[in-house]
Design a protein around this motif. Structure first.
Motif, PDB file in Angstrom:
ATOM      1  N   CYS A   9       5.461   4.151   4.938  1.00  0.00           N
ATOM      2  CA  CYS A   9       5.541   3.126   3.896  1.00  0.00           C
ATOM      3  C   CYS A   9       5.382   1.708   4.445  1.00  0.00           C
ATOM      4  CB  CYS A   9       6.826   3.259   3.093  1.00  0.00           C
ATOM      5  SG  CYS A   9       8.316   2.765   3.965  1.00  0.00           S
ATOM      6  N   ARG A  74      -4.025   7.362   2.716  1.00  0.00           N
ATOM      7  CA  ARG A  74      -3.973   7.854   1.332  1.00  0.00           C
ATOM      8  C   ARG A  74      -4.900   9.054   1.148  1.00  0.00           C
ATOM      9  NH1 ARG A  74      -1.444   8.475  -3.615  1.00  0.00           N
ATOM     10  NH2 ARG A  74      -3.016   8.607  -5.241  1.00  0.00           N
ATOM     11  N   SER A 144      -4.369   9.928  -9.260  1.00  0.00           N
ATOM     12  CA  SER A 144      -2.923   9.948  -9.525  1.00  0.00           C
ATOM     13  C   SER A 144      -2.596  10.824 -10.725  1.00  0.00           C
ATOM     14  CB  SER A 144      -2.410   8.523  -9.751  1.00  0.00           C
ATOM     15  OG  SER A 144      -2.599   7.720  -8.605  1.00  0.00           O
ATOM     16  N   HIS A 148      -0.490  14.474 -10.652  1.00  0.00           N
ATOM     17  CA  HIS A 148       0.807  14.570 -11.323  1.00  0.00           C
ATOM     18  C   HIS A 148       1.061  16.021 -11.761  1.00  0.00           C
ATOM     19  CE1 HIS A 148       4.222  13.260 -13.736  1.00  0.00           C
ATOM     20  NE2 HIS A 148       3.756  14.009 -14.724  1.00  0.00           N
ATOM     21  N   GLY A 151       2.216  14.453  -7.161  1.00  0.00           N
ATOM     22  CA  GLY A 151       2.136  13.163  -6.493  1.00  0.00           C
ATOM     23  C   GLY A 151       3.099  12.157  -7.093  1.00  0.00           C
ATOM     24  N   SER A 152       2.555  11.119  -7.709  1.00  0.00           N
ATOM     25  CA  SER A 152       3.373  10.053  -8.273  1.00  0.00           C
ATOM     26  C   SER A 152       3.909  10.432  -9.649  1.00  0.00           C
ATOM     27  CB  SER A 152       2.541   8.764  -8.376  1.00  0.00           C
ATOM     28  OG  SER A 152       2.028   8.396  -7.123  1.00  0.00           O
ATOM     29  N   TYR A 219       1.607   2.116  -3.595  1.00  0.00           N
ATOM     30  CA  TYR A 219       1.528   3.195  -2.618  1.00  0.00           C
ATOM     31  C   TYR A 219       2.819   3.388  -1.826  1.00  0.00           C
ATOM     32  CZ  TYR A 219      -3.587   3.806  -2.922  1.00  0.00           C
ATOM     33  OH  TYR A 219      -4.865   4.098  -3.344  1.00  0.00           O
ATOM     34  N   ASP A 221       6.036   4.087  -2.353  1.00  0.00           N
ATOM     35  CA  ASP A 221       6.858   5.296  -2.535  1.00  0.00           C
ATOM     36  C   ASP A 221       6.124   6.547  -2.069  1.00  0.00           C
ATOM     37  OD1 ASP A 221       9.068   3.981  -3.471  1.00  0.00           O
ATOM     38  OD2 ASP A 221       8.559   4.213  -5.580  1.00  0.00           O
ATOM     39  N   ASP A 222       4.819   6.637  -2.344  1.00  0.00           N
ATOM     40  CA  ASP A 222       4.043   7.798  -1.898  1.00  0.00           C
ATOM     41  C   ASP A 222       4.026   7.900  -0.377  1.00  0.00           C
ATOM     42  OD1 ASP A 222       3.541   8.249  -4.530  1.00  0.00           O
ATOM     43  OD2 ASP A 222       1.375   7.928  -4.441  1.00  0.00           O
TER      44      ASP A 222
END
Length: 237
Positions: A9, A74, A144, A148, A151-152, A219, A221-222
């Motif tokens: 992060c 990423r 994204s 889902h 992922g986020s 990005y 948190d991912d």
């Protein structure tokens, strides 16, 4: 504090902080030296004259390198996620990677060739930065949604889509209005016929640039969820 050391992060955190500083510091220096006007110069105007051009060039190059690392990380995260869930097409993921890298190349060109020195090359670099960059945001917003719920979160998907739409909408006035700006100069007179076009183009350019910054902010948190490792293997003799 421990939350900021999880996974990778720190990479998007550094990219967001450094990129924002690149735009703001060069603007403040150019403003202090009276090289640009207070009200919305082009971002490139703030790095046109030395010493701010040297600072802008160096910081923008570092931002591009951080962008390459973040975009690649990423890509590897989505690739690994897709290996387990099959939710994102590898072709879509690779397309986003290529576009993101092209955008970083455009930033390097903008940082190296100032608009007052080599205007044509600078403008090509700017287009290479903005066009693939905006498409990259759109593809990552789509990725994204595809990823889902693996992922986020859905809220983060909506935020990314919103930022991508803002960047897309602001991109067109940036380019279209720039074609109506007749003269390249760092100080603008509000009485000039092309001043409204300059103002609209410059405002939208800042919006697009900070849309990129805001998108990479999502990005963080991912990137807490994974790390990357380099493995060394000996070749058989």
């Amino acid at each position: 504090m421990s939350g900021f050391t999880q996974g990778l992060c720190l990479l998007p955190i550094f990219l967001v902080s450094w990129s924002s500083s690149t735009f703001i510091i060069s603007y403040i220096i150019a403003l202090f030296r009276r090289d640009v006007d207070v009200i919305f110069p082009y971002i490139s105007d703030t790095g046109a004259n030395p010493p701010e051009s040297c600072i802008f060039g160096l910081m923008a190059f570092i931002s591009a390198c951080a962008g390459i690392a973040t975009i690649y990380a990423r890509y590897k995260f989505v690739e690994r996620l897709s290996e387990e869930t099959r939710v994102v097409s590898p072709r879509l993921n690779k397309s986003a990677l290529v576009l993101g890298l092209l955008s970083c190349l455009g930033m390097c060109i903008v940082a190296t060739f100032q608009e007052t020195a080599v205007e044509v090359v600078h403008d090509i670099g700017a287009l290479l930065f903005f066009v693939p960059g905006v498409v990259y945001l759109i593809l990552q917003a789509a990725i994204s949604y595809h990823a889902h719920p693996y992922g986020s979160s859905m809220n983060m998907c909506r935020i990314r889509l919103s930022v991508a739409i803002v960047a897309l909408v602001a991109f067109f006035p940036t380019v279209i209005c720039a074609f109506f700006v007749k003269h390249l100069k760092l100080h603008r007179d509000p009485g000039d016929k092309d001043y409204p076009f300059h103002l609209a183009s410059a405002v939208c350019e800042w919006i697009v640039a900070f849309s990129f910054v805001c998108f990479f902010l999502t990005y963080i948190d991912d990137f807490k969820l994974f790390t990357l490792r380099v493995r060394t293997e000996y070749e058989d003799s």
